[in-house]
Motif scaffolding. Structure first.
Motif, PDB file in Angstrom:
ATOM      1  N   VAL A  24       0.900  -1.185   0.074  1.00 21.02           N
ATOM      2  CA  VAL A  24       0.135  -0.055   0.020  1.00 21.02           C
ATOM      3  C   VAL A  24       1.034   1.266  -0.145  1.00 21.02           C
ATOM      4  N   VAL A  25       0.411   2.227  -0.731  1.00 23.12           N
ATOM      5  CA  VAL A  25       1.091   3.580  -0.827  1.00 23.12           C
ATOM      6  C   VAL A  25      -0.002   4.671  -0.474  1.00 23.12           C
ATOM      7  N   THR A  26       0.227   5.401   0.745  1.00 25.82           N
ATOM      8  CA  THR A  26      -0.552   6.455   1.135  1.00 25.82           C
ATOM      9  C   THR A  26       0.088   7.701   1.046  1.00 25.82           C
ATOM     10  N   ASP A  27      -0.487   8.723   0.312  1.00 26.59           N
ATOM     11  CA  ASP A  27       0.354   9.926   0.110  1.00 26.59           C
ATOM     12  C   ASP A  27      -1.063  10.860   0.313  1.00 26.59           C
ATOM     13  N   THR A  28      -0.662  12.284   1.045  1.00 26.16           N
ATOM     14  CA  THR A  28      -1.422  13.270   0.807  1.00 26.16           C
ATOM     15  C   THR A  28      -0.862  14.335  -0.302  1.00 26.16           C
ATOM     16  N   PHE A  29      -1.726  15.203  -0.807  1.00 24.42           N
ATOM     17  CA  PHE A  29      -1.246  16.133  -2.049  1.00 24.42           C
ATOM     18  C   PHE A  29      -2.287  17.014  -1.999  1.00 24.42           C
ATOM     19  N   PHE A  30      -1.866  18.137  -2.584  1.00 21.24           N
ATOM     20  CA  PHE A  30      -2.811  19.480  -2.361  1.00 21.24           C
ATOM     21  C   PHE A  30      -3.040  20.128  -3.469  1.00 21.24           C
ATOM     22  N   PRO A  31      -4.014  19.506  -4.601  1.00 23.09           N
ATOM     23  CA  PRO A  31      -4.157  20.084  -5.929  1.00 23.09           C
ATOM     24  C   PRO A  31      -5.238  21.198  -5.886  1.00 23.09           C
ATOM     25  N   ASP A  32      -4.991  22.035  -6.983  1.00 16.25           N
ATOM     26  CA  ASP A  32      -5.885  23.047  -7.464  1.00 16.25           C
ATOM     27  C   ASP A  32      -7.559  22.474  -7.663  1.00 16.25           C
ATOM     28  N   TRP A  33      -8.439  23.465  -7.104  1.00 15.52           N
ATOM     29  CA  TRP A  33      -9.824  23.092  -6.857  1.00 15.52           C
ATOM     30  C   TRP A  33     -10.214  22.454  -8.349  1.00 15.52           C
ATOM     31  N   ASP A  34      -9.915  23.124  -9.427  1.00 16.80           N
ATOM     32  CA  ASP A  34     -10.519  22.939 -10.768  1.00 16.80           C
ATOM     33  C   ASP A  34      -9.699  22.037 -11.540  1.00 16.80           C
ATOM     34  N   HIS A  35      -8.736  21.311 -10.835  1.00 13.76           N
ATOM     35  CA  HIS A  35      -7.865  20.223 -11.569  1.00 13.76           C
ATOM     36  C   HIS A  35      -8.667  18.733 -11.188  1.00 13.76           C
ATOM     37  N   ILE A  36      -9.565  18.353 -12.232  1.00 16.46           N
ATOM     38  CA  ILE A  36     -10.156  17.100 -11.839  1.00 16.46           C
ATOM     39  C   ILE A  36     -10.197  16.034 -12.996  1.00 16.46           C
ATOM     40  N   GLY A  37      -9.211  16.403 -13.798  1.00 14.37           N
ATOM     41  CA  GLY A  37      -8.881  15.454 -15.051  1.00 14.37           C
ATOM     42  C   GLY A  37      -8.454  13.951 -14.679  1.00 14.37           C
ATOM     43  N   ALA A  38      -8.656  13.128 -15.356  1.00 14.78           N
ATOM     44  CA  ALA A  38      -8.308  11.661 -15.469  1.00 14.78           C
ATOM     45  C   ALA A  38      -7.863  11.116 -16.649  1.00 14.78           C
ATOM     46  N   SER A  39      -6.638  10.672 -16.850  1.00 16.18           N
ATOM     47  CA  SER A  39      -5.826   9.866 -18.132  1.00 16.18           C
ATOM     48  C   SER A  39      -5.211   8.719 -17.658  1.00 16.18           C
ATOM     49  N   VAL A  40      -4.909   7.878 -18.613  1.00 16.04           N
ATOM     50  CA  VAL A  40      -4.049   6.649 -18.575  1.00 16.04           C
ATOM     51  C   VAL A  40      -3.041   6.708 -19.615  1.00 16.04           C
ATOM     52  N   PHE A  41      -1.679   6.325 -19.492  1.00 17.12           N
ATOM     53  CA  PHE A  41      -0.503   6.421 -20.166  1.00 17.12           C
ATOM     54  C   PHE A  41       0.113   5.317 -20.452  1.00 17.12           C
ATOM     55  N   SER A  42       0.798   5.270 -21.570  1.00 14.42           N
ATOM     56  CA  SER A  42       1.827   3.975 -21.830  1.00 14.42           C
ATOM     57  C   SER A  42       2.922   4.677 -22.387  1.00 14.42           C
ATOM     58  N   MET A  43       3.991   4.163 -22.104  1.00 13.88           N
ATOM     59  CA  MET A  43       5.277   4.784 -22.553  1.00 13.88           C
ATOM     60  C   MET A  43       6.058   3.559 -23.112  1.00 13.88           C
TER      61      MET A  43
END
Length: 541
Positions: free
Chosen positions: A509-528
């Motif tokens: 398990v990895v648990t982290d806090t972070f503090f994003p901008d209110w209007d940042h709500i996007g979700a994407s997947v990526f492959s490299m």
């Protein structure tokens, strides 16, 4: 529990193992000290996140206002979960340590109650535990109305029962289901000789073969867990010390001894949970554990890392930066330990940019003990009661294949809070993952990735929002995870300003806090550098 200052003088180990002085006081009591400041009235669920309060969680316990940290006094009683916790009723930083109190029927929706025990000039109320004294062995209740008994650390101030700065274990009790508390007149019930300034964090478990309670405590700066026994919760006899193994780079805190069944067998083992600060696997605070045997006197760890071994050789309950002081709910239904932990890190917890509140608990987890390749290991998952609530929402899904690029998941997955089940089949790709709470141009966001050749799962918060409040706010955290049938499965709980990533059915398990901008709500997947097949499922919360 820890104070913000970690520069404490190191105690001589001989002093840490000194003889025990027990206060043999009658089971009489004094009325609770009158409140010296107003305490908040109960609130149902509490405030919601908004543009003016953008980081308040939706499905995690936090206070309506002011500072909280370590959970303590966790108990399930008469169909209600009680969470007490370190709380400052007077401000948004550590201090005036009191026991806050919240209750829940499902481990997700919490109702804040008035402060249970409040700090005074002569005594702060540090961490501890609560048990239901079913047989009224303490004599603090009655056969018809058994008491809840709290064991907690008294941190003495001016005019306290012990010299200023001393720490010892005290008792309190409730006969009205945890609403009000009275302190035992004979406090402290457990002290060391000589008196110690870092003797704290009592946690109690029942040892059936001996028909007595076992208490684990620490001498924090000596990295020693001290075990005691009692038949009445008030008079304690020394059993043994546990030390000399595992990570040693900071204070040892909040120990707990649990007996657990081994999954898929009739075997049972004992597990010691132990927080360390600093010196955790992700920097700053962390939680390690040991598996072994307990004979009623001594706990003996098996296959434990040596004190000078690399941190990777110790066993960790979480590989993120923000999981600390977790302990189990006494009497929780279901047969598995249910843990509640503080979602914070002493490296920067006092500086996170939330207001008027500061501090939240992680989602309650249940533990499973399994036979690993080399030694016994713990698996973590969302506790059953909480999982039932989180999985109620409508599930939305998307299957797609991405080749050397990224793809936006669309409005169904654009959210500040959601429960995501993600399966990655990396195919020819070198690395793949998901970007959450990202900006419209996808340049900023929380990046969760898996690197195939190294088997590394990484949670990267370096471009996920506000981070300039502390130089110690570490940018990313990672752990090695084994794929299954060539696939990696992640359960991701995203809640406004936190993420909990459960990999491969709780293998890590990895648990982290972070503090994003209110209007940042996007979700994407990526492959490299190649092709990855994704299966994404999400429930809004």
């Amino acid at each position: 529990m820890t104070s913000p200052s970690h520069h404490l003088s190191r105690r001589n180990l001989l002093a840490a193992s000194a003889a025990v002085v027990v206060s043999f006081a009658a089971a009489s009591c004094t009325p609770p000290r009158g409140s010296e400041s107003p305490t908040p009235a109960p609130v149902s669920r509490g405030p919601r996140s908004s543009a003016s309060d953008p980081w308040r969680p939706a499905v995690h316990l936090t206070a309506e206002k002011n500072w909280l940290n370590d959970p303590n006094g966790l108990v399930y009683h008469d169909g209600t979960y009680h969470a007490f916790y370190q709380y400052n009723p007077r401000g948004n930083s550590w201090g005036n340590m009191s026991w806050g109190h919240s209750t829940s029927k499902d481990l997700v929706q919490w109702e804040q109650q008035p402060v249970a025990m409040e700090a005074s000039v002569d005594e702060e109320i540090f961490s501890g535990c609560i048990v239901v004294d079913t047989n009224n062995a303490s004599g603090l209740g009655s056969a018809q109305n058994p008491p809840l008994v709290a064991l907690y650390t008294s941190a003495y101030g001016k005019n306290g029962a012990l010299p200023q700065g001393a720490q010892a274990q005290s008792a309190a009790y409730s006969t009205d289901g945890g609403t009000t508390w009275q302190k035992h007149r004979g406090n402290p019930v457990l002290n060391l000789e000589p008196t110690n300034n870092n003797f704290r964090d009592p946690k109690v478990t029942w040892y059936e073969p001996g028909r007595y309670w076992v208490m684990t405590t620490v001498v924090a700066d000596a990295q020693v867990v001290k075990l005691f026994k009692s038949t009445d919760l008030l008079h304690w006899d020394f059993l043994s010390d546990f030390s000399g193994v595992g990570a040693q780079g900071g204070l040892w805190e909040v120990p707990e001894l649990l007996q657990m069944s081994v999954e898929g067998s009739t075997a049972r083992k004992w597990v010691m949970l132990l927080s360390i600060n600093p010196g955790g696997i992700a920097g700053g605070s962390g939680m390690q554990y040991f598996v072994g045997e307990f004979d009623g006197t001594r706990f003996m760890a098996e296959d434990a890392a040596a004190p000078d071994a690399p941190l990777q050789e110790s066993q960790w309950l979480d590989y993120g930066a923000d999981y600390y002081a977790a302990n189990s709910v006494s009497g929780a239904p279901g047969g598995k330990p249910v843990l509640l932990g503080w979602m914070g890190n002493w490296d920067y917890a006092q500086h996170v940019p939330t207001t008027p509140w500061r501090g939240a608990m992680a989602i309650p987890r249940e533990l499973t003990l399994v036979r690993g390749e080399k030694r016994f290991e713990l698996r973590s998952g969302v506790a059953a009661a909480a999982r039932e609530v989180l999985e109620r929402g409508e599930e939305k899904g998307k299957d797609l294949t991405v080749s050397s690029g990224s793809e936006d998941l669309g409005t169904d997955f654009a959210a500040r809070t959601q429960l995501i089940d993600l399966e990655l089949d990396l195919g020819t790709a070198r690395e793949a993952g998901i970007l959450l709470r990202h900006s419209p141009d996808a340049q900023d966001g929380l990046r969760i990735s898996y690197e195939k050749d190294s088997g590394t799962l990484k949670v990267d918060r370096s471009n996920a929002g506000t981070s300039n409040f502390s130089e110690k706010f570490s940018p990313y955290h990672q752990v090695t995870v084994r794929p299954a049938d060539g696939k990696v499965r992640l359960r991701i709980l995203l809640d406004t300003s936190s993420v909990e990533v459960f990999a491969q059915d709780g293998q890590a398990v990895v648990t982290d806090t972070f503090f994003p901008d209110w209007d940042h709500i996007g979700a994407s997947v990526f492959s490299m550098e190649g092709e990855t097949a994704f299966a994404v499922r999400s429930r809004s919360l």
